[in-house]
Design an enzyme around this catalytic site. Structure first.
Site, PDB file in Angstrom:
ATOM      1  N   GLU A  93       0.806  -1.216   0.000  1.00 18.41           N
ATOM      2  CA  GLU A  93       0.000   0.000   0.000  1.00 18.41           C
ATOM      3  C   GLU A  93       0.841   1.269   0.000  1.00 18.41           C
ATOM      4  O   GLU A  93       2.005   1.264   0.427  1.00 18.41           O
ATOM      5  CB  GLU A  93      -0.959  -0.013   1.182  1.00 18.41           C
ATOM      6  CG  GLU A  93      -0.255  -0.155   2.495  1.00 18.41           C
ATOM      7  CD  GLU A  93      -1.210  -0.535   3.613  1.00 18.41           C
ATOM      8  OE1 GLU A  93      -2.083  -1.380   3.387  1.00 18.41           O
ATOM      9  OE2 GLU A  93      -1.071   0.025   4.696  1.00 18.41           O
ATOM     10  N   CYS A 106       3.475   8.347   0.743  1.00 19.05           N
ATOM     11  CA  CYS A 106       4.173   7.440   1.658  1.00 19.05           C
ATOM     12  C   CYS A 106       4.215   6.072   0.977  1.00 19.05           C
ATOM     13  O   CYS A 106       3.168   5.502   0.672  1.00 19.05           O
ATOM     14  CB  CYS A 106       3.384   7.387   2.970  1.00 19.05           C
ATOM     15  SG  CYS A 106       4.047   6.210   4.124  1.00 19.05           S
ATOM     16  N   CYS A 113       6.988  -6.996   7.023  1.00 19.75           N
ATOM     17  CA  CYS A 113       8.183  -6.431   7.653  1.00 19.75           C
ATOM     18  C   CYS A 113       8.666  -7.387   8.734  1.00 19.75           C
ATOM     19  O   CYS A 113       7.864  -8.001   9.442  1.00 19.75           O
ATOM     20  CB  CYS A 113       7.840  -5.079   8.273  1.00 19.75           C
ATOM     21  SG  CYS A 113       9.277  -4.261   9.008  1.00 19.75           S
ATOM     22  N   CYS A 117       7.802  -4.441  15.273  1.00 21.48           N
ATOM     23  CA  CYS A 117       7.503  -3.384  16.265  1.00 21.48           C
ATOM     24  C   CYS A 117       6.125  -3.650  16.866  1.00 21.48           C
ATOM     25  O   CYS A 117       5.174  -3.949  16.137  1.00 21.48           O
ATOM     26  CB  CYS A 117       7.539  -2.010  15.614  1.00 21.48           C
ATOM     27  SG  CYS A 117       9.120  -1.677  14.818  1.00 21.48           S
ATOM     28  N   CYS A 120       2.776  -1.875  15.628  1.00 17.57           N
ATOM     29  CA  CYS A 120       2.552  -1.794  14.176  1.00 17.57           C
ATOM     30  C   CYS A 120       1.895  -3.059  13.651  1.00 17.57           C
ATOM     31  O   CYS A 120       2.326  -4.173  13.959  1.00 17.57           O
ATOM     32  CB  CYS A 120       3.894  -1.582  13.484  1.00 17.57           C
ATOM     33  SG  CYS A 120       3.811  -1.790  11.701  1.00 17.57           S
ATOM     34  N   SER A 191      12.652   6.672   6.271  1.00 16.97           N
ATOM     35  CA  SER A 191      12.444   6.460   7.700  1.00 16.97           C
ATOM     36  C   SER A 191      12.876   5.051   8.086  1.00 16.97           C
ATOM     37  O   SER A 191      12.515   4.082   7.427  1.00 16.97           O
ATOM     38  CB  SER A 191      10.960   6.650   8.018  1.00 16.97           C
ATOM     39  OG  SER A 191      10.724   6.338   9.359  1.00 16.97           O
ATOM     40  N   SER A 214      12.548   6.233  13.661  1.00 16.77           N
ATOM     41  CA  SER A 214      11.431   5.894  14.521  1.00 16.77           C
ATOM     42  C   SER A 214      12.039   5.502  15.870  1.00 16.77           C
ATOM     43  O   SER A 214      12.511   4.385  16.040  1.00 16.77           O
ATOM     44  CB  SER A 214      10.688   4.723  13.858  1.00 16.77           C
ATOM     45  OG  SER A 214       9.520   4.458  14.534  1.00 16.77           O
ATOM     46  N   LEU A 215      12.079   6.447  16.808  1.00 16.32           N
ATOM     47  CA  LEU A 215      12.833   6.224  18.056  1.00 16.32           C
ATOM     48  C   LEU A 215      11.943   5.622  19.153  1.00 16.32           C
ATOM     49  O   LEU A 215      12.213   4.544  19.659  1.00 16.32           O
ATOM     50  CB  LEU A 215      13.470   7.551  18.509  1.00 16.32           C
ATOM     51  CG  LEU A 215      14.400   7.461  19.717  1.00 16.32           C
ATOM     52  CD1 LEU A 215      15.584   6.553  19.452  1.00 16.32           C
ATOM     53  CD2 LEU A 215      14.874   8.855  20.140  1.00 16.32           C
ATOM     54  N   CYS A 333       0.392   2.355   8.840  1.00 15.20           N
ATOM     55  CA  CYS A 333       1.052   1.383   7.969  1.00 15.20           C
ATOM     56  C   CYS A 333       0.477  -0.020   8.102  1.00 15.20           C
ATOM     57  O   CYS A 333       0.238  -0.517   9.168  1.00 15.20           O
ATOM     58  CB  CYS A 333       2.562   1.369   8.209  1.00 15.20           C
ATOM     59  SG  CYS A 333       3.013   0.828   9.854  1.00 15.20           S
TER      60      CYS A 333
HETATM   61  S1  SF4 Z   1       6.838   0.216  12.309  1.00 14.81           S
HETATM   62 FE1  SF4 Z   1       7.930   0.056  10.357  1.00 14.81          FE
HETATM   63  S2  SF4 Z   1       9.789  -1.108  10.921  1.00 14.81           S
HETATM   64 FE2  SF4 Z   1       8.341  -1.424  12.608  1.00 14.81          FE
HETATM   65  S3  SF4 Z   1       7.239  -3.329  12.073  1.00 14.81           S
HETATM   66 FE3  SF4 Z   1       6.044  -1.595  11.250  1.00 14.81          FE
HETATM   67  S4  SF4 Z   1       6.713  -1.394   9.126  1.00 14.81           S
HETATM   68 FE4  SF4 Z   1       8.274  -2.590  10.205  1.00 14.81          FE
END
Ligand code: SF4
Length: 344
Positions: A93, A106, A113, A117, A120, A191, A214-215, A333
């Site tokens: 997407e 974006c 991925c 995280c 996410c 990013s 992305s901290l 995302c």
């Molecule tokens: S935030 Fe970004 S790096 Fe982390 S799992 Fe989601 S897509 Fe992957």
């Protein structure tokens, strides 16, 4: 289709080689590039500057690959989300975010991925595969074709996937976005979740691209939990890589900080963040969590968000509160893909 050459997978030099190898004059390569990247031709048949004969001849050995538009949704805030189908049936997407005179896209760099995280949805599905450079680039071309005569002005690699984990293809795509689509490097932001060695490598491979990190935490204990990549490259190593990132005058590194209630949103966290980022030319985006189903993580109160921001601004840092765009169309995302697959 599989044995034919996808012309969008070829670099500029390879397009010229391809044309010359067929005994055609070089200007045919320029025409081909112009039709694909400026006139958005999605098949050789559309290239009316080529005779029917030539189109048929080329069509026997080559084709113009395209992402298929599987779904397109528009949010009440103007954000638009595109779900694209790939040749192998996977989906990715891209999200179009209009803001004043800017049109930011974006884009995704991987299917799924591997970073995992905890906040996410994309991370939940794991990594299915890396995108090829042309599939990254074609998100921009496809959206440009759909929104004609408007054009994307800015790119952020912040969609599905960790761009640094697909380094070669991403760098190749970025070069072609600059060369073929004409978007300048200063309008492109990559990013990352924090692959420190690649942060050091990026300026050599693709100079002058804007960097966002992305901290999301100020201690390793919390970051280990939120972003497992931290166990490999802890905060100290990540911050050290940021200090070494070469910045042109007026440019800043963007620090993304998703605020999660009771996890990383205390005033002590804010103070630690000030100390960590001391001496780094940066701006901080504070993003109150957009909670999703199945996750225990919660959005903090507005009071804690403002208190966090105040600590930063009192210390002369640039800190903006950003809301996730397109919440009504699941534009965070990975969420459209998740909901599409849920429907299948
Ligand atoms: S935030 Fe970004 S790096 Fe982390 S799992 Fe989601 S897509 Fe992957």
């Amino acid at each position: 289709m599989s044995n034919r050459i996808n012309l969008k997978s070829l670099s500029r030099d390879k397009i010229f080689n391809f044309i010359e190898a067929r005994g055609l004059p070089r200007y045919r390569a320029d025409q081909l590039l112009n039709w694909i990247y400026e006139r958005y031709a999605s098949s050789l048949e559309e290239i009316t500057e080529f005779s029917k004969d030539l189109r048929t001849r080329l069509g026997e050995i080559a084709y113009i690959g395209n992402l298929a538009v599987v779904d397109r949704q528009r949010s009440s805030d103007g954000t638009e989300k595109f779900l694209f189908g790939l040749e192998d049936g996977q989906t990715i997407e891209s999200v179009l975010i209009p803001d004043k005179d800017r049109l930011t896209l974006c884009i995704s760099s991987q299917v799924g991925c591997a970073m995992g995280c905890s906040f996410c949805l994309t991370g939940k599905s794991g990594l299915l595969r890396n995108l090829r450079a042309w599939e990254i680039l074609d998100q921009v071309l496809s959206v440009n074709r759909l929104i004609k005569p408007k054009k994307i002005t800015n790119i952020v690699l912040m969609g599905m996937g960790e761009p640094m984990a697909n380094f070669e293809e991403v760098v190749d795509a970025l070069k072609r976005i600059v060369l073929f689509i004409g978007i300048s490097k200063r309008k492109i932001t990559l990013s990352t979740a924090g692959l420190a060695p690649k942060i050091i490598e990026l300026p050599k491979a693709a100079p002058d691209i804007n960097l966002a990190i992305s901290l999301n935490a100020t201690t390793d204990a919390v970051r280990d939990r939120l972003m497992p990549i931290n166990r490999k490259y802890p905060i100290r190593i990540l911050i050290d890589a940021l200090r070494r990132y070469p910045l042109k005058p007026m440019r800043k590194i963007t620090i993304e900080y998703v605020l999660i209630a009771g996890v990383n949103d205390s005033v002590e966290d804010a103070r630690r963040l000030v100390r960590l980022l001391k001496g780094i030319r940066c701006k901080v985006n504070l993003i109150p969590l957009n909670p999703h189903e199945g996750s225990a993580l919660q959005r903090p109160s507005d009071v804690s968000v403002f208190a966090f921001q105040k600590v930063l601004t009192d210390n002369k840092m640039t800190a903006l509160i950003r809301e996730s765009k397109g919440q009504d169309i699941l534009a965070a995302c990975g969420q459209l893909r998740g909901s599409y697959e849920g429907k299948q």
